[in-house]
Design an enzyme around this catalytic site. Sequence first.
Site, PDB file in Angstrom:
ATOM      1  N   THR A   6      40.650  52.782  43.797  1.00 33.05           N
ATOM      2  CA  THR A   6      40.268  52.321  42.457  1.00 33.05           C
ATOM      3  C   THR A   6      39.426  53.388  41.761  1.00 33.05           C
ATOM      4  OG1 THR A   6      40.375  50.008  43.086  1.00 33.05           O
ATOM      5  CG2 THR A   6      38.982  50.535  41.201  1.00 33.05           C
ATOM      6  N   TYR A  60      32.437  53.448  48.268  1.00 33.80           N
ATOM      7  CA  TYR A  60      31.949  53.302  46.893  1.00 33.80           C
ATOM      8  C   TYR A  60      31.231  54.583  46.451  1.00 33.80           C
ATOM      9  CZ  TYR A  60      29.449  51.053  42.960  1.00 33.80           C
ATOM     10  OH  TYR A  60      28.940  50.708  41.728  1.00 33.80           O
ATOM     11  N   LYS A  81      32.803  57.171  43.807  1.00 29.10           N
ATOM     12  CA  LYS A  81      32.156  57.422  42.509  1.00 29.10           C
ATOM     13  C   LYS A  81      31.833  58.909  42.343  1.00 29.10           C
ATOM     14  CE  LYS A  81      31.673  53.246  40.635  1.00 29.10           C
ATOM     15  NZ  LYS A  81      32.208  52.891  39.325  1.00 29.10           N
TER      16      LYS A  81
HETATM   17  P1  NAD Z   1      32.213  43.619  38.444  1.00 30.61           P
HETATM   18  O1  NAD Z   1      32.753  43.558  39.823  1.00 30.61           O
HETATM   19  O2  NAD Z   1      31.626  42.387  37.844  1.00 30.61           O
HETATM   20  O3  NAD Z   1      33.294  44.167  37.419  1.00 30.61           O
HETATM   21  C1  NAD Z   1      34.284  45.072  37.792  1.00 30.61           C
HETATM   22  C2  NAD Z   1      35.556  44.712  37.044  1.00 30.61           C
HETATM   23  O4  NAD Z   1      36.586  45.622  37.423  1.00 30.61           O
HETATM   24  C3  NAD Z   1      36.068  43.314  37.405  1.00 30.61           C
HETATM   25  O5  NAD Z   1      36.466  42.627  36.249  1.00 30.61           O
HETATM   26  C4  NAD Z   1      37.267  43.586  38.317  1.00 30.61           C
HETATM   27  O6  NAD Z   1      38.227  42.556  38.300  1.00 30.61           O
HETATM   28  C5  NAD Z   1      37.766  44.891  37.752  1.00 30.61           C
HETATM   29  N1  NAD Z   1      38.518  45.698  38.735  1.00 30.61           N
HETATM   30  C6  NAD Z   1      38.151  46.016  40.003  1.00 30.61           C
HETATM   31  N2  NAD Z   1      39.105  46.765  40.579  1.00 30.61           N
HETATM   32  C7  NAD Z   1      40.086  46.929  39.648  1.00 30.61           C
HETATM   33  C8  NAD Z   1      41.332  47.606  39.648  1.00 30.61           C
HETATM   34  N3  NAD Z   1      41.773  48.289  40.734  1.00 30.61           N
HETATM   35  N4  NAD Z   1      42.092  47.576  38.525  1.00 30.61           N
HETATM   36  C9  NAD Z   1      41.681  46.884  37.409  1.00 30.61           C
HETATM   37  N5  NAD Z   1      40.512  46.215  37.371  1.00 30.61           N
HETATM   38  C10 NAD Z   1      39.707  46.249  38.477  1.00 30.61           C
HETATM   39  O7  NAD Z   1      31.131  44.789  38.452  1.00 30.61           O
HETATM   40  P2  NAD Z   1      30.084  45.219  37.343  1.00 30.61           P
HETATM   41  O8  NAD Z   1      28.743  44.944  37.900  1.00 30.61           O
HETATM   42  O9  NAD Z   1      30.459  44.675  36.027  1.00 30.61           O
HETATM   43  O10 NAD Z   1      30.294  46.801  37.340  1.00 30.61           O
HETATM   44  C11 NAD Z   1      31.073  47.442  36.341  1.00 30.61           C
HETATM   45  C12 NAD Z   1      31.038  48.942  36.590  1.00 30.61           C
HETATM   46  O11 NAD Z   1      29.686  49.419  36.555  1.00 30.61           O
HETATM   47  C13 NAD Z   1      31.597  49.336  37.958  1.00 30.61           C
HETATM   48  O12 NAD Z   1      32.337  50.543  37.829  1.00 30.61           O
HETATM   49  C14 NAD Z   1      30.357  49.572  38.778  1.00 30.61           C
HETATM   50  O13 NAD Z   1      30.584  50.500  39.810  1.00 30.61           O
HETATM   51  C15 NAD Z   1      29.382  50.113  37.749  1.00 30.61           C
HETATM   52  N6  NAD Z   1      27.987  49.876  38.136  1.00 30.61           N
HETATM   53  C16 NAD Z   1      27.474  48.613  38.164  1.00 30.61           C
HETATM   54  C17 NAD Z   1      26.156  48.417  38.574  1.00 30.61           C
HETATM   55  C18 NAD Z   1      25.524  47.053  38.615  1.00 30.61           C
HETATM   56  O14 NAD Z   1      24.343  46.930  38.967  1.00 30.61           O
HETATM   57  N7  NAD Z   1      26.223  45.996  38.259  1.00 30.61           N
HETATM   58  C19 NAD Z   1      25.374  49.516  38.956  1.00 30.61           C
HETATM   59  C20 NAD Z   1      25.950  50.783  38.942  1.00 30.61           C
HETATM   60  C21 NAD Z   1      27.252  50.966  38.519  1.00 30.61           C
END
Ligand code: NAD
Length: 319
Positions: free
Chosen positions: A90, A143, A147
Amino acid sequence: MKILITGGAGFIGSHLTERLLGEGHSVMVLDNFHTGSKDNILHLLDDNRLEVIRHDVIDPYRLEVDYIYNLACPASPIHYQRNPVKTVLTNVMGAINALNLAKDIKARVLQASTSEVYGDPEMHPQPERYWGNVNCIGPRSCYDEGKRVAETLMVDYYRENQVDIRIARIFNTYGPRMRPDDGRVVSNFILQALRGEPITIFGDGSQTRSFCFVQNLIDGLIRFMEQEETIGPMNLGNPDERSIKDIAELVIKLTDSSSKIVYKPLPKDDPTRRRPDISQARDVLNWQPAISLEEGLPQTIEYFRPLARRHGAPAKMPR
Ligand code: NAD
Ligand code: UDP
């Protein structure tokens, strides 16, 4: 503008979708609903400037947009460790497909990177120039390294193909629409406190994190996307660092809960401390988080209150 948000049905993505629609943009959400849900964007579906496409970012896609926010990836350790090879795919194929599209249609693309690129940091707080301390064969590697490769790809497409990139290193974010079964510390502690169940601290609770309320993060992401001064990487997070034990005590206080704290083993490679140096975001974006934990947690607690009655026990880390 026409804006694509991969992962737009997730926690952060749904707030970004809502904000961008509110600002008058057309938004395409592309999501495979692995960890996201239509429920997160249900209230927006009547807006005819929103399109929702079920698609996996591992496979190429073709759309006409001005900006791409590449957010698709499970963010919680429980979900990204459940199928680690898929997590790597992903991140890597997801970045390549977003970049190929950006290159073809001359769109700007923002990669949602993470504080996890710093691993268990030896430099504190973490500035963007720090290269990190990451185990490449541990349970979090799918992860963290995924990233890191995504960042590498972004910069290579920028150097070789002049793709207009932005790399945002997002630190721990919390707020309404976190998944109740995400196993993340804020959602776990709130649900446990609301149910009067034991609050599970992993390790002795002295490890630290810095938590940013989701609305503040969205402000930072949009400001970063829209400015022309730097491609990043840019730290986005709240420098207010707290120990996990402090978070447990604060949640107990804010929920007026009778829950007691219990101590469980610390998961492998759990970072001991994390705090963003946000000098760059302050200087370039004139941005810093405005909502304190004491203000953001009560809003998150209200979101979880009805869910606490419906869902089962919070999720546990795989060991
Ligand atoms: P989340 O899991 O709620 O959202 C991720 C979304 O991506 C989901 O809707 C999921 O269905 C979709 N997804 C996953 N794999 C997929 C694929 N192969 N194809 C299409 N869709 C796919 O997570 P989040 O907390 O909203 O995080 C969003 C982004 O921010 C991510 O990239 C995450 O790594 C990054 N991030 C989040 C945090 C945090 O604290 N939440 C911190 C650092 C980075
Ligand atoms: N944590 C905890 N109890 C829980 C869930 C998490 O003590 O029920 C700890 C976890 O070990 C880590 C911190 O809280 O030290 C933050 O965990 P989370 O999964 O929310 O984020 P990340 O580790 O990815 O920063």
